[in-house]
Design a protein around this motif. Sequence first.
Motif, PDB file in Angstrom:
ATOM      1  N   ASN A 166     -33.547  40.086  53.014  1.00  0.00           N
ATOM      2  CA  ASN A 166     -32.255  40.479  51.494  1.00  0.00           C
ATOM      3  C   ASN A 166     -32.379  40.119  50.397  1.00  0.00           C
ATOM      4  N   GLY A 167     -34.539  40.301  50.273  1.00  0.00           N
ATOM      5  CA  GLY A 167     -35.136  39.837  48.991  1.00  0.00           C
ATOM      6  C   GLY A 167     -34.776  39.172  47.887  1.00  0.00           C
ATOM      7  N   PRO A 168     -35.278  39.046  47.472  1.00  0.00           N
ATOM      8  CA  PRO A 168     -35.950  39.901  46.555  1.00  0.00           C
ATOM      9  C   PRO A 168     -37.283  40.465  46.446  1.00  0.00           C
ATOM     10  N   HIS A 169     -37.683  41.491  46.351  1.00  0.00           N
ATOM     11  CA  HIS A 169     -38.758  41.964  46.468  1.00  0.00           C
ATOM     12  C   HIS A 169     -40.023  41.914  45.381  1.00  0.00           C
ATOM     13  N   TYR A 170     -40.976  41.122  44.956  1.00  0.00           N
ATOM     14  CA  TYR A 170     -41.753  41.928  43.634  1.00  0.00           C
ATOM     15  C   TYR A 170     -42.072  43.413  44.249  1.00  0.00           C
ATOM     16  N   HIS A 171     -42.291  44.469  42.761  1.00  0.00           N
ATOM     17  CA  HIS A 171     -42.908  45.250  43.027  1.00  0.00           C
ATOM     18  C   HIS A 171     -44.096  45.786  42.573  1.00  0.00           C
ATOM     19  N   LEU A 172     -45.073  46.701  44.276  1.00  0.00           N
ATOM     20  CA  LEU A 172     -46.071  46.417  44.176  1.00  0.00           C
ATOM     21  C   LEU A 172     -46.192  48.280  43.727  1.00  0.00           C
ATOM     22  N   ASN A 173     -47.052  48.204  43.124  1.00  0.00           N
ATOM     23  CA  ASN A 173     -47.904  50.053  43.171  1.00  0.00           C
ATOM     24  C   ASN A 173     -49.156  49.870  43.745  1.00  0.00           C
ATOM     25  N   THR A 174     -49.033  50.803  44.750  1.00  0.00           N
ATOM     26  CA  THR A 174     -49.731  51.546  45.963  1.00  0.00           C
ATOM     27  C   THR A 174     -49.796  52.773  46.253  1.00  0.00           C
ATOM     28  N   VAL A 175     -51.348  52.757  46.326  1.00  0.00           N
ATOM     29  CA  VAL A 175     -52.003  54.428  46.358  1.00  0.00           C
ATOM     30  C   VAL A 175     -52.430  54.379  47.863  1.00  0.00           C
ATOM     31  N   ASN A 176     -52.823  55.360  49.054  1.00  0.00           N
ATOM     32  CA  ASN A 176     -53.464  55.579  50.208  1.00  0.00           C
ATOM     33  C   ASN A 176     -54.713  56.386  49.534  1.00  0.00           C
ATOM     34  N   GLY A 177     -55.204  56.492  50.958  1.00  0.00           N
ATOM     35  CA  GLY A 177     -56.498  56.965  51.023  1.00  0.00           C
ATOM     36  C   GLY A 177     -57.553  56.542  50.893  1.00  0.00           C
ATOM     37  N   HIS A 178     -58.346  54.936  50.669  1.00  0.00           N
ATOM     38  CA  HIS A 178     -59.361  54.804  49.964  1.00  0.00           C
ATOM     39  C   HIS A 178     -59.876  53.922  51.396  1.00  0.00           C
ATOM     40  N   ALA A 179     -58.486  53.619  52.336  1.00  0.00           N
ATOM     41  CA  ALA A 179     -59.175  51.949  53.793  1.00  0.00           C
ATOM     42  C   ALA A 179     -60.622  52.449  54.370  1.00  0.00           C
TER      43      ALA A 179
END
Length: 762
Positions: free
Chosen positions: A77-90
């Motif tokens: 049920n959370g809460p969860h910290y907001h994380l900024n995510t991007v793809n394409g580099h792993a």
Amino acid sequence: MKFTEGMWCLKEGVRIEWMSNVERLRTENETVHLLLNKLQRHRGDTLNSPTISARVTSPQEGVIGVKFVHWAGKVDNGPHYHLNTVNGHAVINHDKITDQLDYRSGPLALNVNTAANALDFVFRSQNGRKLTGHSFRSIGYVADQRTNKHRYEDGIYAEKQGYMLAELDLGVGERVYGLGERFGPLAKNGQTVDMWNEDGGTSSDLAYKNIPFYMSSKGYGVFINHSGKVSLEVQSERTTRVNISVSGEEIEYFVVHGDDPKDILRRYTALTGRPALVPSWSYNLWLTTSFTTNYDEQTVTGFLDGFKERDIPLGVFHFDCFWMKSYQWCDFEFDEEMFPDALGYLKRLKERGLRISVWINPYVGQASPLFEEGKKNGYFIKHTDDSVWQWDFWQAGMAVVDFTNPAACDWYNSHLERLMEMGVDSFKTDFAERIPVKGIKYHDGSDPERMHNYYALLYNRKVYETLNNRVGRNQGLLFARSTAPGGQAYPVHWGGDCESTFEAMAESLRGGLSLMLCGYIFWASDIGGFEGTPPPALYKRWVQFGLLSSHSRLHGSSSFRVPWIYGEDCSVVLRDCIKRKILLTPYILSEALCGHRDGTPLMRALFLEFPRDLNTYAIDTQYMFGSNLLVAPVFSEDGEVTFYVPRAGDGATGKWVSWFDHSKSYEGGQWYTETHDFDTMPILIRPGSVTPINPKLKVPEDSALEGMQLLVNGTLSGETIIEIVDPSQTDQVLKRLRVSGGPDGNGVQVDGHEVEVISIGQ
């Protein structure tokens, strides 16, 4: 939390299931899924024993996350910290011949040994150097029967408290910093640190601002992405590890790598959120009524007249708790007995050129007219039987506003907006640590244990957004005491309740530097100390320190902090210090803009600025104010201070120079002991630096360019770009000045602009 007795034995009633083997793995886009289990000798070992699922991801370049899950069936049920995510580099490579999994994200790699019964995680830098990892017996699930839920008569069904345990390796000489605003030693080695917001003052192991992020002297940081209680044993259980445990069935952490400590903060704040900026007027001096002092309109007016008569600049006046009637906090109404014409009085204060701040908290006392309204409409945190949760610890019969309820947020905001209509510019968002956990429920069904720390984030966010919706982006600010990860987006934060002693002044600095290693760029302390009445010497020394903090507020508990109470010489010191801070406004605005972009704080632990000078990692009694000014507060009545001058590095030549006496220079890499009267302190200007100042400024929001000067220490190596920030919009640059050494190496050139240059040093 400690689960062991030495290296070999577990505490009575504790069982740890250690993962030793990778049973299988699969890859999916940029994610690796691993199934971990215990030592496997034959197929029978797969029975009657747990597994842990591991997921490896990379939300940002240079950041690798690992999530361990024991049982996946629990409702989240959370809460969860907001994380900024991007793809394409792993980039993922699994070599089945050598049984090695290689997961790469920019300069950071994670190597997992997938050979039978040889489980090993190693995080490496780009050059292959080990940063940290999981070695033998370091990933486990803990079953703890030392709980009142455990009943022996239930037999094999007897409940146990579960914990996820992740132990990360530490190397020889490695130091650990951060973990929020912590007032003990700056290096956290040897400490047990629990992430649990509490109102504990500044002289204990409790903290108002718990941030589960630590930075290592070895070139990486670790963020534990868990909004509930996180317990860390930093070389305090296993002397070669940081042991991280959380109750429940899963744990997730992210390793953040960078070229230097600033780069680590840049990547960490890219993940959790960049720090917001504040209006220029907030860098001026703040004066409060103090906490339990008796005050009314006449008292306040007398203080303001005293500042004017003594030519002491003052930018903000703050009304602390008793602007409202006792027992009615918060009802957002000025006490009519003390302020019979509040609207008119605020108008008169504004005519003096002052900004107005008022104290609030997220609690509503039973005597408040708002209590029945909040109860009727379901605006408060409730017991599971739908009754309002209440207690008497702070305000009699107080309830706690439920900020997960949109209607409650609108209701709370309406009162803030009414105060802003009256002329209030800022709110001191006090408390938010005393948040109940047991037997309660939230409007949105959030997990109460995980909401305990997260609540401060909701509270500050709601007030901050209300302010900025009215005045515009980066034009509003709070004065907040508690926070959680991501709270750097809702500045400013101050250090809480400190005593009026030199020791408390020093612990306040340690707390601020610790917080600002966690993505926060602004911080303040209660100048003079909160508890008690400071002796004049302490008052003056704290004034010197407090006016070289990002934000500066005079505040106490049972005594006022206006300077003449402590002697007219205190007024002189305060006037000199605030005028010095105002002339530094162009420099402060420029450094704050850099912090907004990359997470580098305005006040910096020395190693953050000088990571190659190994002497800096042990120092917590001085700091850098921006990139150019070294500050060593005086923590003694006799004025004696011992301080270290770092090696400037980065090709800089020349010597550090005293702010007060430009003929006085200091060699980098040396310790100095000096005795200072109250008109000076160690403030040193970095060699090879350019510092924009403006002695003509009367207030920070004055025109930045008229009267601008550049203070240049020594010979410049190459070209330096100086950004002159618009005081009316602190995220905008008015001009960029290109400053370089003259063609003969002696002069200074400012490309295309008429600016007075003051050359000092050699």
